[in-house]
Design a protein around this motif. Sequence first.
Motif, PDB file in Angstrom:
ATOM      1  N   GLU A  29     -14.888  50.959 -23.162  1.00 31.47           N
ATOM      2  CA  GLU A  29     -15.672  51.989 -23.849  1.00 31.47           C
ATOM      3  C   GLU A  29     -15.981  53.141 -22.901  1.00 31.47           C
ATOM      4  OE1 GLU A  29     -19.195  50.316 -25.642  1.00 31.47           O
ATOM      5  OE2 GLU A  29     -18.032  48.728 -26.601  1.00 31.47           O
ATOM      6  N   LYS A  30     -16.359  52.797 -21.680  1.00 31.39           N
ATOM      7  CA  LYS A  30     -16.691  53.829 -20.693  1.00 31.39           C
ATOM      8  C   LYS A  30     -15.463  54.653 -20.317  1.00 31.39           C
ATOM      9  CE  LYS A  30     -21.011  53.101 -20.566  1.00 31.39           C
ATOM     10  NZ  LYS A  30     -21.878  54.093 -21.198  1.00 31.39           N
TER      11      LYS A  30
ATOM     12  N   SER B  71     -15.172  58.555 -20.760  1.00 31.49           N
ATOM     13  CA  SER B  71     -14.808  59.337 -19.582  1.00 31.49           C
ATOM     14  C   SER B  71     -13.606  60.226 -19.876  1.00 31.49           C
ATOM     15  CB  SER B  71     -14.491  58.384 -18.421  1.00 31.49           C
ATOM     16  OG  SER B  71     -13.967  59.087 -17.331  1.00 31.49           O
ATOM     17  N   SER B  72     -12.639  59.706 -20.587  1.00 30.01           N
ATOM     18  CA  SER B  72     -11.441  60.488 -20.923  1.00 30.01           C
ATOM     19  C   SER B  72     -11.794  61.686 -21.797  1.00 30.01           C
ATOM     20  CB  SER B  72     -10.400  59.606 -21.614  1.00 30.01           C
ATOM     21  OG  SER B  72      -9.914  58.647 -20.700  1.00 30.01           O
ATOM     22  N   LYS B  73     -12.676  61.486 -22.765  1.00 31.88           N
ATOM     23  CA  LYS B  73     -13.114  62.600 -23.619  1.00 31.88           C
ATOM     24  C   LYS B  73     -13.844  63.653 -22.795  1.00 31.88           C
ATOM     25  CE  LYS B  73     -13.709  60.871 -28.272  1.00 31.88           C
ATOM     26  NZ  LYS B  73     -14.642  60.511 -29.321  1.00 31.88           N
ATOM     27  N   ALA B  74     -14.768  63.196 -21.956  1.00 28.18           N
ATOM     28  CA  ALA B  74     -15.534  64.124 -21.120  1.00 28.18           C
ATOM     29  C   ALA B  74     -14.616  64.850 -20.137  1.00 28.18           C
ATOM     30  CB  ALA B  74     -16.632  63.377 -20.369  1.00 28.18           C
ATOM     31  N   TYR B  75     -13.631  64.139 -19.596  1.00 19.36           N
ATOM     32  CA  TYR B  75     -12.683  64.752 -18.674  1.00 19.36           C
ATOM     33  C   TYR B  75     -11.929  65.886 -19.363  1.00 19.36           C
ATOM     34  CZ  TYR B  75      -8.344  65.783 -16.410  1.00 19.36           C
ATOM     35  OH  TYR B  75      -7.303  66.473 -15.886  1.00 19.36           O
ATOM     36  N   GLU B  76     -11.454  65.647 -20.584  1.00 19.74           N
ATOM     37  CA  GLU B  76     -10.706  66.681 -21.305  1.00 19.74           C
ATOM     38  C   GLU B  76     -11.542  67.937 -21.488  1.00 19.74           C
ATOM     39  OE1 GLU B  76      -8.912  65.388 -24.965  1.00 19.74           O
ATOM     40  OE2 GLU B  76      -8.040  63.618 -24.014  1.00 19.74           O
TER      41      GLU B  76
ATOM     42  N   ILE C 144      -6.214  50.860 -19.491  1.00 20.84           N
ATOM     43  CA  ILE C 144      -6.665  49.953 -20.558  1.00 20.84           C
ATOM     44  C   ILE C 144      -5.970  48.605 -20.404  1.00 20.84           C
ATOM     45  CG2 ILE C 144      -6.564  49.528 -23.050  1.00 20.84           C
ATOM     46  CD1 ILE C 144      -8.748  51.480 -22.450  1.00 20.84           C
ATOM     47  N   ALA C 145      -4.676  48.618 -20.118  1.00 16.83           N
ATOM     48  CA  ALA C 145      -3.930  47.372 -19.930  1.00 16.83           C
ATOM     49  C   ALA C 145      -4.473  46.591 -18.732  1.00 16.83           C
ATOM     50  CB  ALA C 145      -2.442  47.662 -19.749  1.00 16.83           C
ATOM     51  N   ALA C 146      -4.780  47.297 -17.659  1.00 16.52           N
ATOM     52  CA  ALA C 146      -5.336  46.632 -16.479  1.00 16.52           C
ATOM     53  C   ALA C 146      -6.698  46.028 -16.791  1.00 16.52           C
ATOM     54  CB  ALA C 146      -5.445  47.613 -15.310  1.00 16.52           C
ATOM     55  N   LEU C 147      -7.499  46.738 -17.572  1.00 18.54           N
ATOM     56  CA  LEU C 147      -8.799  46.199 -17.971  1.00 18.54           C
ATOM     57  C   LEU C 147      -8.628  44.960 -18.850  1.00 18.54           C
ATOM     58  CD1 LEU C 147     -10.727  49.510 -18.706  1.00 18.54           C
ATOM     59  CD2 LEU C 147     -11.236  47.852 -16.895  1.00 18.54           C
ATOM     60  N   SER C 148      -7.622  44.953 -19.689  1.00 16.75           N
ATOM     61  CA  SER C 148      -7.366  43.805 -20.562  1.00 16.75           C
ATOM     62  C   SER C 148      -6.994  42.558 -19.767  1.00 16.75           C
ATOM     63  CB  SER C 148      -6.252  44.133 -21.559  1.00 16.75           C
ATOM     64  OG  SER C 148      -6.671  45.159 -22.425  1.00 16.75           O
ATOM     65  N   LYS C 149      -6.412  42.756 -18.599  1.00 22.56           N
ATOM     66  CA  LYS C 149      -6.007  41.636 -17.743  1.00 22.56           C
ATOM     67  C   LYS C 149      -7.048  41.315 -16.670  1.00 22.56           C
ATOM     68  CE  LYS C 149      -1.171  42.929 -18.234  1.00 22.56           C
ATOM     69  NZ  LYS C 149      -0.022  43.497 -17.534  1.00 22.56           N
ATOM     70  N   TRP C 150      -8.125  42.053 -16.649  1.00 24.81           N
ATOM     71  CA  TRP C 150      -9.161  41.929 -15.635  1.00 24.81           C
ATOM     72  C   TRP C 150      -9.819  40.562 -15.711  1.00 24.81           C
ATOM     73  CZ3 TRP C 150     -14.326  45.053 -16.008  1.00 24.81           C
ATOM     74  CH2 TRP C 150     -15.040  44.955 -14.814  1.00 24.81           C
TER      75      TRP C 150
END
Length: 158
Positions: free
Chosen positions: A97-98, A102-107, A79-85
């Motif tokens: 959002e994706k 993805s994290s929910k589906a992964y779990e 998330i931090a990397a995306l914020s600096k993207w």
Amino acid sequence: MATVLVTCSCGWQISSFIIVVGALASTGHPGAVRAAEIQSERGAVEQCGAHSEAGMPECLAKMSYESSTALKHAEAQAIAALSKWDEDAKYVNFAKEKLKASSKAYEQYRDAQCAFASSLGGGAIGNALEMRRLSCLVGMNARRIKQLDADSSTLPAR
């Protein structure tokens, strides 16, 4: 590296290379952990196999907890990397959002897969099925951490 043959009290026999655990990653987050620090399924069983039969489930439970914590850190780092993207805000927000989806589906996938892995213990008694499930969680979390790191580390920063 040395080849090790381990037979744990749960009846598994594992022949593999010793998993080498890396040092803490210097990612800017003091508690950040990378996939290299998390054991594979076999590595987890090998490491915990050094404990008594009674201590092995506790060891695997601890490793599973640590891998879950490391996964949360990896998600936060992504998330931090995306914020600096270096990209338009709408694409950054879309990717965030994706990632959450993805994290929910992964779990859900991980839990179902590890339930399957546990079922492969058949009629095992005692803690053997739970140990299979916990070692599966450790390995799958390690692979997810590695994937998140690979994906987010390639983003050009502003």
